[in-house]
Scaffold this active site. Structure first.
Site, mmCIF file in Angstrom:
data_model
loop_
_atom_site.group_PDB
_atom_site.id
_atom_site.type_symbol
_atom_site.label_atom_id
_atom_site.label_comp_id
_atom_site.label_asym_id
_atom_site.label_seq_id
_atom_site.Cartn_x
_atom_site.Cartn_y
_atom_site.Cartn_z
ATOM 1 N N TYR A 157 -9.569 12.782 9.487
ATOM 2 C CA TYR A 157 -10.976 12.693 9.063
ATOM 3 C C TYR A 157 -11.872 13.457 10.051
ATOM 4 O O TYR A 157 -12.957 13.919 9.702
ATOM 5 C CB TYR A 157 -11.384 11.225 8.934
ATOM 6 C CG TYR A 157 -12.562 11.000 8.007
ATOM 7 C CD1 TYR A 157 -12.516 11.421 6.673
ATOM 8 C CD2 TYR A 157 -13.711 10.372 8.449
ATOM 9 C CE1 TYR A 157 -13.590 11.218 5.827
ATOM 10 C CE2 TYR A 157 -14.792 10.162 7.608
ATOM 11 C CZ TYR A 157 -14.726 10.584 6.307
ATOM 12 O OH TYR A 157 -15.801 10.381 5.466
ATOM 13 N N LYS A 164 -20.132 10.786 10.134
ATOM 14 C CA LYS A 164 -20.404 9.467 9.530
ATOM 15 C C LYS A 164 -20.965 8.507 10.584
ATOM 16 O O LYS A 164 -21.813 7.677 10.267
ATOM 17 C CB LYS A 164 -19.142 8.880 8.886
ATOM 18 C CG LYS A 164 -18.695 9.576 7.604
ATOM 19 C CD LYS A 164 -19.737 9.499 6.503
ATOM 20 C CE LYS A 164 -19.188 10.003 5.181
ATOM 21 N NZ LYS A 164 -20.235 10.216 4.164
HETATM 22 O O1 0WD Z 1 -12.782 8.478 -0.487
HETATM 23 C C1 0WD Z 1 -13.897 8.891 -0.782
HETATM 24 N N1 0WD Z 1 -14.079 9.710 -1.779
HETATM 25 C C2 0WD Z 1 -15.068 8.414 0.031
HETATM 26 C C3 0WD Z 1 -16.257 9.084 -0.022
HETATM 27 C C4 0WD Z 1 -14.896 7.220 0.875
HETATM 28 C C5 0WD Z 1 -16.075 6.828 1.581
HETATM 29 C C6 0WD Z 1 -17.244 7.540 1.508
HETATM 30 N N2 0WD Z 1 -17.315 8.661 0.726
HETATM 31 C C7 0WD Z 1 -18.576 9.387 0.678
HETATM 32 C C8 0WD Z 1 -18.505 10.861 0.960
HETATM 33 O O2 0WD Z 1 -18.327 11.140 2.328
HETATM 34 C C9 0WD Z 1 -19.873 11.284 0.446
HETATM 35 O O3 0WD Z 1 -20.863 10.953 1.406
HETATM 36 O O4 0WD Z 1 -19.134 9.313 -0.595
HETATM 37 C C10 0WD Z 1 -20.057 10.383 -0.762
HETATM 38 C C11 0WD Z 1 -19.803 11.037 -2.104
HETATM 39 O O5 0WD Z 1 -18.571 11.724 -2.050
HETATM 40 P P1 0WD Z 1 -17.509 11.774 -3.231
HETATM 41 O O6 0WD Z 1 -18.039 11.113 -4.431
HETATM 42 O O7 0WD Z 1 -16.221 11.348 -2.659
HETATM 43 O O8 0WD Z 1 -17.339 13.336 -3.455
HETATM 44 P P2 0WD Z 1 -17.930 14.434 -4.463
HETATM 45 O O9 0WD Z 1 -17.769 14.020 -5.868
HETATM 46 O O10 0WD Z 1 -17.296 15.730 -4.062
HETATM 47 O O11 0WD Z 1 -19.481 14.475 -4.110
HETATM 48 C C12 0WD Z 1 -20.000 14.943 -2.882
HETATM 49 C C13 0WD Z 1 -21.135 15.848 -3.229
HETATM 50 C C14 0WD Z 1 -20.859 17.322 -3.457
HETATM 51 O O12 0WD Z 1 -19.887 17.650 -4.167
HETATM 52 P P3 0WD Z 1 -19.001 18.973 -3.733
HETATM 53 O O13 0WD Z 1 -17.695 18.568 -4.283
HETATM 54 O O14 0WD Z 1 -19.640 20.114 -4.378
HETATM 55 O O15 0WD Z 1 -18.946 19.125 -2.207
HETATM 56 O O16 0WD Z 1 -22.050 16.090 -2.190
HETATM 57 C C15 0WD Z 1 -22.945 17.060 -2.696
HETATM 58 C C16 0WD Z 1 -22.258 17.758 -3.833
HETATM 59 O O17 0WD Z 1 -22.716 17.330 -5.071
HETATM 60 N N3 0WD Z 1 -23.311 18.091 -1.758
HETATM 61 C C17 0WD Z 1 -24.570 18.514 -1.647
HETATM 62 N N4 0WD Z 1 -25.699 18.108 -2.267
HETATM 63 C C18 0WD Z 1 -26.828 18.767 -1.948
HETATM 64 N N5 0WD Z 1 -26.880 19.760 -1.053
HETATM 65 C C19 0WD Z 1 -24.528 19.542 -0.702
HETATM 66 C C20 0WD Z 1 -25.756 20.173 -0.413
HETATM 67 N N6 0WD Z 1 -25.856 21.169 0.490
HETATM 68 N N7 0WD Z 1 -23.251 19.704 -0.273
HETATM 69 C C21 0WD Z 1 -22.521 18.804 -0.920
#
Ligand code: 0WD
Length: 255
Positions: A157, A164
């Site tokens: 990580y 985080k």
């Molecule tokens: O296991 C997991 N999936 C966990 C996720 C466990 C615990 C926490 N999280 C957190 C992540 O660290 C994040 O903070 O949950 C949050 C959402 O993540 P997610 O749902 O796992 O992932 P995803 O569907 O990829 O959404 C994250 C999104 C981005 O998607 P992409 O795939 O394009 O990186 O963050 C957004 C984007 O929609 N994002 C941004 N939004 C605005 N401006 C930017 C940006 N510059 N960069 C990324």
């Protein structure tokens, strides 16, 4: 079931139907809330719009918002202000780190990778809170998503764990700052869920397997569970809670 009818929330970070933000959107939609969606860039507009059309409620305000750009964030919340006036909360579900920084030695983290991860995954909460605050005229609730890797070392990580930790502390400083305006700020520490971002973490499958075998509930966390935890944090039921991190992770964090 309580209702969020008449309340408006901004959902930031839907990339596709696996996104945790989408789980939150579904829970809030079922509770009757009005939702506004922001997406990272133009290429997300169509997929996010298509998804939003599948919800029960009619939510037609979708706006671009790249959180690395101050002007973009300001313009986005100015537009929300013009279109709806007041909001009652926002879900910040945004993180990013370079894939090559999510494996190998932490000591090899680059300066650029360090700053990028902190910029998108941590500082973004503060800049978003700043611009959302004037719209939360009747108080509000801000919810972000964090992970156990910010509290203790989780293999691979790496830089995201350090980002985080910074996010977790930002939650507390923001909670202290905004509490006087009746704005609460909390984090949900979600168990691992297979999403687009999670794909970047090396050997993610072993993390999922470990939870299934060892977490108190002996199963992995779902998008729906995180969505319902957010629903609680956005509702009147959590009115006494701020600066908190709620673990929605099948209890794995107690081990
Ligand atoms: O296991 C997991 N999936 C966990 C996720 C466990 C615990 C926490 N999280 C957190 C992540 O660290 C994040 O903070 O949950 C949050 C959402 O993540 P997610 O749902 O796992 O992932 P995803 O569907 O990829 O959404 C994250 C999104 C981005 O998607 P992409 O795939 O394009 O990186 O963050 C957004 C984007 O929609 N994002 C941004 N939004 C605005 N401006 C930017 C940006 N510059 N960069 C990324």
């Amino acid at each position: 079931m309580f209702t969020l009818e008449g309340k408006t929330f901004v959902i930031m970070g839907v990339a596709n139907k696996r996104s945790i933000a989408w789980g939150i959107a579904q829970s809030l939609d079922k509770a009757g809330a009005n939702l506004i969606f922001t997406y990272a860039g133009q290429r997300f507009e169509k997929p996010v719009r298509d998804l939003v059309e599948t919800l029960e409620g009619k939510h037609d305000l979708l706006l671009p918002c790249d959180v690395t750009n101050d002007e973009d964030v300001k313009a986005c919340f100015d537009e929300i202000g013009k279109r709806v006036g007041k909001i009652d909360g926002l879900a910040h579900c945004i993180a990013f780190a370079k894939t090559e920084e999510l494996s190998g030695n932490f000591s090899d983290t680059s300066r650029e990778g360090f700053l990028l991860a902190h910029n998108i995954s941590s500082f973004s909460l503060t800049v978003v809170a700043k611009h959302a605050k004037p719209l939360m005229t009747e108080g509000g609730s801000i919810v972000t998503l964090t992970y156990l890797g910010g509290e203790r070392v989780v293999p691979n990580y790496n830089i995201m764990g350090v980002a985080k930790a910074s996010l977790d502390m930002s939650v507390r400083y923001l909670a202290n700052d905004l509490g006087q305006h009746n704005i609460r700020v909390n984090a949900i520490s979600a168990g691992p869920i297979r999403t687009l971002s999670a794909k970047g973490v090396s050997d993610f499958n072993s993390v999922l397997k470990e939870i299934e075998e060892r977490a108190p509930l002996r199963r992995n966390t779902t998008q729906e569970e995180v969505g319902d935890t957010a629903l609680f944090l956005f509702s009147h039921l959590s009115r006494g809670i701020t600066g908190e991190t709620i673990h929605c992770d099948s209890g794995y964090h107690i081990l």
